[in-house]
Write an enzyme that holds these catalytic residues in place. Structure first.
Site, PDB file in Angstrom:
ATOM      1  N   GLU A  20      82.911  96.162 -39.777  1.00  0.00           N
ATOM      2  CA  GLU A  20      84.161  96.906 -39.963  1.00  0.00           C
ATOM      3  C   GLU A  20      84.180  97.701 -41.265  1.00  0.00           C
ATOM      4  O   GLU A  20      85.140  97.701 -42.034  1.00  0.00           O
ATOM      5  CB  GLU A  20      85.351  95.946 -39.861  1.00  0.00           C
ATOM      6  CG  GLU A  20      85.413  95.297 -38.484  1.00  0.00           C
ATOM      7  CD  GLU A  20      86.441  94.186 -38.348  1.00  0.00           C
ATOM      8  OE1 GLU A  20      87.123  93.871 -39.342  1.00  0.00           O
ATOM      9  OE2 GLU A  20      86.543  93.609 -37.251  1.00  0.00           O
ATOM     10  N   GLU A  63      82.329  93.290 -28.606  1.00  0.00           N
ATOM     11  CA  GLU A  63      83.352  92.245 -28.665  1.00  0.00           C
ATOM     12  C   GLU A  63      84.460  92.539 -27.654  1.00  0.00           C
ATOM     13  O   GLU A  63      85.636  92.635 -28.002  1.00  0.00           O
ATOM     14  CB  GLU A  63      83.953  92.131 -30.074  1.00  0.00           C
ATOM     15  CG  GLU A  63      82.955  91.809 -31.168  1.00  0.00           C
ATOM     16  CD  GLU A  63      83.610  91.629 -32.532  1.00  0.00           C
ATOM     17  OE1 GLU A  63      84.837  91.359 -32.592  1.00  0.00           O
ATOM     18  OE2 GLU A  63      82.899  91.747 -33.540  1.00  0.00           O
TER      19      GLU A  63
END
Length: 589
Positions: free
Chosen positions: A344, A457
Site C-alpha cells: 500500500e 486480495e
C-alpha cells in the site's frame, strides 16, 4: 412500405447484435503519453462527432467557459475547453443511459500546461453523477483516459471532464462511449477465455515406421490448472485437520494473512520468531501449494512493529529495515513465487517520509539483490475497485511502478537487466454492484505495461447479493487477458464477524464458498476426454493452460504411448507421437 421494412430490418439487426453477437470489446490501452492520439475506439459508440471532424457539432459547454476547435501539427482536429472557472467547467455532451448496461469509455486528454488529474463524470439533471475514471494528463502529449460505468439509473446525463486546476485548458480528442448488455459482457469473457486461456495443440501420431496412425485415440486429463486460484490462510491451519483438508483440496496458491509480516515476526526489537510462518510454509510445500510472500514492509504507519515509531531515528530505521529485508528474504530464499515488497505504497508514505523519496524504489532493488526468484509486486487497493480514490488510480500506479523500474536501471550497473515487477491489485470491493466496466478498463490500462497482473486480495464486503457479486468479480478477473492469477481474501472461519466467509467454523460452505467451488471446478476442470486422429494421424484440440496426462493408443497395432504435457501461452503447439511397444514420456514446454 419499403421505408418501414428497412426500419424493421435495422431494428431486427440491432436486436440480433444485442442478444446473439456481442460487439468485440477493445482491450487496448497505454500508460504512455503520446505525440498523437490513437484512433477512436468503437467508432465513438453513442458519442456524436467523436473525432471532432465536424468541429464542435454535438458538443456544448458545461458550466462556464468556452470550447473551440484546434488542429495538431499533423492536421488532427481536437477540442479545447478554456476560460474555465469551476473544476467541472468545459466540454460536454448529453447522452442517454439505460439502467443495468455497462458503458466502456475512452478519450485522449492533453493540458495546455503542467500535469493534472482529469476525471470523467456523467451528471444527471437532478444532481446524480457516475464517476467513470481518471488519468494524469500532461502538457505536450496525449494521455489515454480509459474507464467505464455501470448505469444505476436510466436517463439523460451530461458527459463532463473535471480537474481541480481551473487555470488550465483541457484538450480532448477521440471520445468513445460504448454500451454493452450484461449478456454481451459475459460473451466477451467467454470469448477471451477461449482465445487467451487456451492454446491449440496438434498431435501427429505415427507408427514406428513413421506412417500416420489413422484413428489413433488421444485421451487427455488435466492434472493441474495453468491458472492459479488461491486463498489466504492463517495460523489456525497448523492445528486444524478440517481446515487443512478443505484448503489443500481446492487451492494451488496462498498468502499468509499476518504471519510473515514484520509486526508478527519481530514483536520485540531484536527478537525474531519465525516458527509459525516456517510451519505454514512447510504445510504448503508438502501439499504443492505455491506461496506469495506477504509482505516485507507495510507503508501504513498503523501497521509497523510497535517499537519502530517511538524508538528509532531515521538512521536507525534504515538499519533495521535492512536487517528485516535480509532476515525474511534470505530465510525463504527460493521458496516463494512472489514478494509484496512494500504494501500500500500509494496510499501511505511512512518510509519515504523518513528515508527519502527513493526509499520504496531502493527496497525493490534490494529485494531483488537478495533473491532473484520471486516476482516483486506493488500491492494496492482501489486501483480497480473505486474510481474516485485519486491516490491509487491506475495512472498513479503506473507512474510509481515506472519510477521503481527506472531507479533500478539508474542505480544498478546491470546492463539491460530489469526488475521482475508485478502488478498486485487487491480488489477489495464495498457492498453493492461492482463497477465491472471500470474494473476491466483499469486492468486494460495496467496490463499494457507488460508486467504480470494478479488480483491479490479479492474481497466483496457483506451486503445483498454478496455471492453473486463475488462471482462477477472473480469471473472478470479470470477472463481478463492480462490477469495471471487470483488470491481470495475471505474472513477467517475462526472470526466472530463474518464479512465474507467461505465456510462456517465446521468448514461447511457458505453461499460464497459454493461460488468459489463452482468456479474452481469450471476454471480447473480435471475431466478426462478423448479425441481421434484423422487418416493422416493428425488431431487438433484447444486445451486450457495446465499440466496434462495424455495417452495415445492405436487398436490396429496394439500400441500406445503415455505423455506428460504442459500447455502454456508460450508452449509449442505441435506434438509428434511415435507409437511403439515401449513407453514414451514426452514433455511439451
Amino acid at each position: 412500405m419499403k421505408t418501414m421494412f428497412l426500419l424493421w430490418h435495422a431494428c431486427f439487426l440491432l436486436y440480433l447484435g444485442d442478444t446473439l453477437q456481442a460487439l468485440t470489446y477493445d482491450y487496448t490501452a497505454t500508460t504512455e503519453c503520446l505525440e498523437e492520439a490513437w484512433k477512436v475506439q468503437y467508432g465513438g459508440g453513442i458519442i456524436q462527432n467523436p473525432e471532432f471532424d465536424n468541429g464542435v457539432e454535438g458538443w456544448t459547454v458545461f458550466g462556464q467557459g468556452q470550447i473551440e476547435e484546434r488542429i495538431t501539427k499533423n492536421g488532427n482536429k481536437f477540442i479545447a475547453a478554456l476560460n474555465r472557472t469551476q473544476p467541472s467547467d468545459g466540454l460536454s455532451q448529453r447522452v442517454q443511459l439505460i439502467k443495468g448496461k455497462l458503458y466502456a469509455f475512452s478519450a485522449w486528454i492533453q493540458l495546455s500546461e503542467g500535469s493534472e488529474i482529469i476525471s470523467v463524470k456523467f451528471r444527471s439533471p437532478s444532481g446524480e453523477y457516475l464517476h467513470g475514471g481518471t488519468v494524469i494528463a500532461e502538457q505536450g502529449c496525449w494521455s489515454m483516459l480509459k474507464g467505464g460505468i455501470v448505469a444505476t439509473f436510466s436517463g439523460l446525463v451530461d458527459l463532463t471532464f473535471e480537474t481541480k486546476n481551473t487555470s488550465v485548458e483541457i484538450w480532448v480528442d477521440n471520445v468513445a462511449l460504448q454500451p454493452f448488455t450484461k449478456k454481451q459482457w459475459r460473451l466477451h469473457q467467454e470469448k477471451t477465455i477461449t482465445e487467451v486461456k487456451r492454446r491449440k495443440v496438434r498431435f501427429n501420431a505415427t507408427s514406428k515406421e513413421n506412417i500416420g496412425a489413422a484413428g489413433a485415440k488421444i485421451t487427455l486429463k488435466r492434472t493441474k490448472s495453468g491458472f492459479p486460484m488461491g486463498c489466504e490462510i492463517n495460523l489456525n491451519i497448523l492445528n486444524n485437520t478440517k481446515y487443512q483438508n478443505w484448503f489443500a483440496s481446492r487451492f494451488s496458491i496462498t498468502a499468509f494473512g499476518n504471519e510473515m509480516k514484520w509486526y508478527f515476526t519481530e514483536k520485540t526489537r531484536g527478537e525474531e520468531d519465525y516458527a509459525i510462518p516456517d510451519a505454514m510454509l512447510q504445510f504448503c510445500e508438502q501439499n504443492n501449494i505455491d506461496v506469495r510472500g506477504h509482505n516485507i514492509v507495510w507503508d501504513d504507519p498503523r501497521y509497523q512493529p510497535t517499537w519502530i515509531n517511538g524508538e528509532t531515528t531515521s538512521e536507525e530505521l534504515k538499519e533495521v529495515v535492512e536487517k528485516r529485508m535480509k532476515s525474511v528474504i534470505l530465510r525463504y530464499k527460493g521458496r516463494l513465487i512472489h514478494w509484496d515488497v512494500e504494501n500500500e505504497n500509494l496510499h501511505f508514505r511512512f518510509y519515504e517520509n523518513k528515508l527519502g523519496e527513493n526509499a520504496s524504489a531502493e527496497f525493490y532493488a534490494r529485494a531483488y539483490e537478495l533473491d532473484q526468484k520471486p516476482i516483486l509486486f506493488m500491492n494496492e487497493y482501489n486501483s480497480i475497485e473505486f474510481s474516485e480514490d485519486e491516490k491509487s488510480i491506475p495512472a498513479e500506479y503506473a507512474r510509481k511502478l515506472k519510477n521503481i523500474s527506472s531507479y533500478y536501471k539508474e542505480t544498478r550497473d546491470n546492463g539491460n537487466e530489469t526488475l521482475p515487477l508485478g502488478i498486485g491489485l487487491q480488489s477489495r470491493f464495498v457492498p453493492g454492484q461492482p463497477n465491472l466496466a471500470y474494473m476491466r478498463a483499469g486492468m486494460d490500462y495496467l496490463a499494457s505495461m507488460g508486467f504480470p497482473l494478479w488480483l491479490t486480495e479479492v474481497f466483496v464486503d457483506k451486503g445483498e447479493n454478496q455471492a453473486k457479486y463475488l462471482e462477477e468479480v472473480l469471473r472478470e478477473g479470470y477472463s481478463h487477458p492480462g490477469v495471471k492469477g487470483i488470491v481470495i481474501w475471505p474472513t477467517s472461519p475462526f472470526s466472530n464477524e463474518c464479512k465474507m466467509c467461505l465456510t462456517d467454523q465446521n468448514f461447511n460452505n457458505t453461499p460464497n464458498g459454493d461460488v468459489v467451488d463452482k468456479l474452481i471446478a469450471e476454471f480447473s476442470s480435471s475431466k478426462t476426454f478423448e479425441i481421434s486422429a484423422n487418416e493422416q494421424g493428425i488431431s487438433e484440440v484447444k486445451l486450457f493452460h495446465g499440466d496434462y496426462e495424455v495417452t495415445v493408443s492405436h487398436s490396429e497395432t496394439n500400441s500406445y504411448v503415455k505423455l506428460k504435457l504442459e500447455v502454456t501461452e508460450n508452449s509449442v503447439n505441435f506434438v509428434n507421437v511415435q507409437l511403439d511397444d515401449s513407453f514414451v514420456s514426452h514433455l511439451c514446454m
